[in-house]
Design a protein around this motif. Structure first.
Motif, mmCIF file in Angstrom:
data_model
loop_
_atom_site.group_PDB
_atom_site.id
_atom_site.type_symbol
_atom_site.label_atom_id
_atom_site.label_comp_id
_atom_site.label_asym_id
_atom_site.label_seq_id
_atom_site.Cartn_x
_atom_site.Cartn_y
_atom_site.Cartn_z
ATOM 1 N N HIS A 122 -9.910 10.620 -26.718
ATOM 2 C CA HIS A 122 -10.906 9.966 -27.576
ATOM 3 C C HIS A 122 -10.312 9.253 -28.778
ATOM 4 O O HIS A 122 -11.047 8.713 -29.592
ATOM 5 N N SER A 123 -8.995 9.244 -28.923
ATOM 6 C CA SER A 123 -8.386 8.607 -30.076
ATOM 7 C C SER A 123 -8.587 7.101 -30.022
ATOM 8 O O SER A 123 -8.397 6.456 -28.986
ATOM 9 N N THR A 124 -8.999 6.535 -31.155
ATOM 10 C CA THR A 124 -9.175 5.079 -31.241
ATOM 11 C C THR A 124 -7.917 4.390 -31.763
ATOM 12 O O THR A 124 -7.848 3.170 -31.799
ATOM 13 N N ASP A 125 -6.936 5.190 -32.174
ATOM 14 C CA ASP A 125 -5.726 4.597 -32.749
ATOM 15 C C ASP A 125 -4.811 4.011 -31.690
ATOM 16 O O ASP A 125 -4.186 2.981 -31.899
ATOM 17 N N SER A 126 -4.708 4.683 -30.565
ATOM 18 C CA SER A 126 -3.794 4.214 -29.537
ATOM 19 C C SER A 126 -4.210 4.773 -28.195
ATOM 20 O O SER A 126 -4.941 5.761 -28.109
ATOM 21 N N LEU A 127 -3.753 4.127 -27.148
ATOM 22 C CA LEU A 127 -3.991 4.634 -25.813
ATOM 23 C C LEU A 127 -3.047 5.795 -25.531
ATOM 24 O O LEU A 127 -1.966 5.903 -26.110
ATOM 25 N N LEU A 128 -3.462 6.663 -24.648
ATOM 26 C CA LEU A 128 -2.642 7.821 -24.305
ATOM 27 C C LEU A 128 -1.419 7.369 -23.523
ATOM 28 O O LEU A 128 -1.537 6.746 -22.471
ATOM 29 N N ASP A 129 -0.242 7.668 -24.050
ATOM 30 C CA ASP A 129 0.992 7.367 -23.333
ATOM 31 C C ASP A 129 1.814 8.639 -23.235
ATOM 32 O O ASP A 129 1.673 9.572 -24.035
ATOM 33 N N VAL A 130 2.671 8.684 -22.228
ATOM 34 C CA VAL A 130 3.412 9.907 -21.937
ATOM 35 C C VAL A 130 4.366 10.282 -23.068
ATOM 36 O O VAL A 130 4.365 11.443 -23.515
ATOM 37 N N PRO A 131 5.214 9.364 -23.568
ATOM 38 C CA PRO A 131 6.125 9.760 -24.655
ATOM 39 C C PRO A 131 5.379 10.284 -25.877
ATOM 40 O O PRO A 131 5.799 11.261 -26.499
ATOM 41 N N GLY A 132 4.250 9.635 -26.209
ATOM 42 C CA GLY A 132 3.478 10.089 -27.359
ATOM 43 C C GLY A 132 2.904 11.481 -27.154
ATOM 44 O O GLY A 132 2.908 12.312 -28.064
ATOM 45 N N PHE A 133 2.415 11.758 -25.947
ATOM 46 C CA PHE A 133 1.875 13.090 -25.664
ATOM 47 C C PHE A 133 2.971 14.142 -25.742
ATOM 48 O O PHE A 133 2.784 15.203 -26.351
ATOM 49 N N LEU A 134 4.112 13.865 -25.123
ATOM 50 C CA LEU A 134 5.195 14.845 -25.119
ATOM 51 C C LEU A 134 5.721 15.109 -26.520
ATOM 52 O O LEU A 134 6.112 16.229 -26.850
ATOM 53 N N ARG A 135 5.689 14.083 -27.370
ATOM 54 C CA ARG A 135 6.241 14.215 -28.709
ATOM 55 C C ARG A 135 5.240 14.824 -29.693
ATOM 56 O O ARG A 135 5.592 15.689 -30.512
#
Length: 387
Positions: free
Chosen positions: A56-69
């Motif tokens: 639900h974040s409006t700041d950015s789309l869900l990406d794998v590196p961001g999730f892992l970090r």
């Protein structure tokens, strides 16, 4: 064209062990004795659930590196803190039922296997989290396998630009549905930032379960006798024997309005003053299964006298699993293990407006017949209500 099996598009990127943190406190029991309630499920297949969460974040789309970090460390920390309260979930069971004292053994260094996986695209997420019939073979890659002697495992699968799916596999003899939801509620609350001291602890005192009739010992003897006789009941639940596409899973929503109409329809024909929504939903689903399997009257119904149920709308699984921003409540919860057991999967409707959702796993042809039965039930109930 049918979607490709999901296992072709899921890649495991990490497997790790998450231990209770802090460790089990001094004075807490190092073994959890199984009661006769637990032993009834000793040789049942594990209970497997999937939780689908939109991002639900409006700041950015869900990406794998961001999730892992950014997100994964919090998942690990909150899981470890929840396991501190529910430390037997990190324990071990004997591979075979012992004759004297079946129990979950807990020791320093216990852990739960956490698998992190990535799905190739977001399209699968929207499809898999729906209510329509989906091939159960496509859902299985989202579920963790239990390591040898373990009782609980977790998998988080990231669907880039869409959301995540949390899958859990739990040995049914270790925790029932109420205990499981208590754990999920604790994990989710910690993930949202709530302090552990503010959460209700589980009760491990097995002495509160009275067994004056010696049911525990009788269950142990029965299980051992079945094993010695070469019990083959589990063979029907062996998914390796089923070809892809053999079974589909779908969700049918019984709204408060529909349940009210069904109640008006059946209550004059029964001795009961009022049928509960639970009884109405289960009864309608049972009738649909009988219809789907060729039953056209009471004489055929005996081939199908019982239906088991997994979950309950009173457990409040959707509210319990609220992870907070950016995930919120799951958009869909599935009890995928009903594919093995044939049980009805019950939960409250997600929208919170009442009603019951029922998950059903059937062969594709039977599912088509069940859906037709359900649609006819809805139409007939509405027509009679207008009369």
């Amino acid at each position: 064209m049918a979607p490709a099996p999901l296992d072709r598009h899921v890649t495991v990127v990490e497997r790790c062990e998450v231990s209770p943190s802090p460790a089990r406190a001094a004075g807490q029991p190092c073994a959890l004795r199984l009661t006769f309630f637990d032993l009834a499920f000793w040789d049942f297949p594990p209970v497997q659930r999937l939780f689908f969460y939109d991002h639900h974040s409006t700041d950015s789309l869900l990406d794998v590196p961001g999730f892992l970090r950014q997100e994964l460390p919090l998942f690990k920390q909150s899981l470890a803190a929840a396991l501190h309260r529910f430390y037997p979930l990190a324990g071990r069971l004997a591979p075979e039922l012992p004759a004297d004292a079946p129990e979950v053994v807990c020791s320093d260094g216990d852990s739960v296997r956490l698998t992190i996986a990535v799905a190739a695209g977001s399209d699968d997420f929207q499809d898999l989290a729906g209510d329509h019939p989906r091939d159960t073979a496509r859902l299985r890659p989202l579920l963790p396998t239990l390591p040898k002697h373990a009782v609980f495992a977790v998998q988080v699968t990231v669907f880039p630009r869409a959301g995540i799916c949390i899958g859990t596999t739990l040995h049914h003899a270790v925790a029932d549905g109420s205990s499981y939801v208590h754990f999920v509620k604790t994990w989710a609350a910690i993930h949202r930032g709530k302090k552990v001291v503010d959460l209700a602890p589980p009760l491990f005192d097995r002495g509160v379960v009275r067994d004056d009739g010696g049911l525990r010992e009788a269950f142990v003897r029965d299980h051992r006798a079945l094993a010695a006789a070469g019990d083959g009941r589990m063979h029907d639940w062996d998914l390796s024997r089923r070809p892809p596409g053999a079974v589909v899973l779908a969700t049918f929503r019984f709204t408060d309005e529909l349940l009210g109409r069904l109640g008006k329809r059946v209550e004059p024909e029964t001795s009961a003053r009022r049928c509960s929504p639970y009884a109405l939903a289960c009864g309608a689903a049972w009738a649909g299964i009988v219809h789907a399997r060729g039953g056209n009257g009471s004489g055929a119904a005996h081939r199908f006298g019982f239906v088991t149920v997994a979950g309950s709308p009173k457990m409040g699984i959707y509210a319990a699993a609220d992870l907070g921003a950016p995930w919120g409540r799951p958009r869909k919860v599935e009890i995928v293990s009903v594919e093995r057991t044939g049980a009805l999967a019950l939960a409250e409707n997600l929208d919170g407006g009442g009603g019951i959702e029922v998950g059903v796993a059937l062969p594709r042809g039977e599912m088509d017949a069940f859906r037709a039965f359900f649609c006819d039930l809805v139409a007939t109930a509405a027509f009679r209500d207008r009369d």
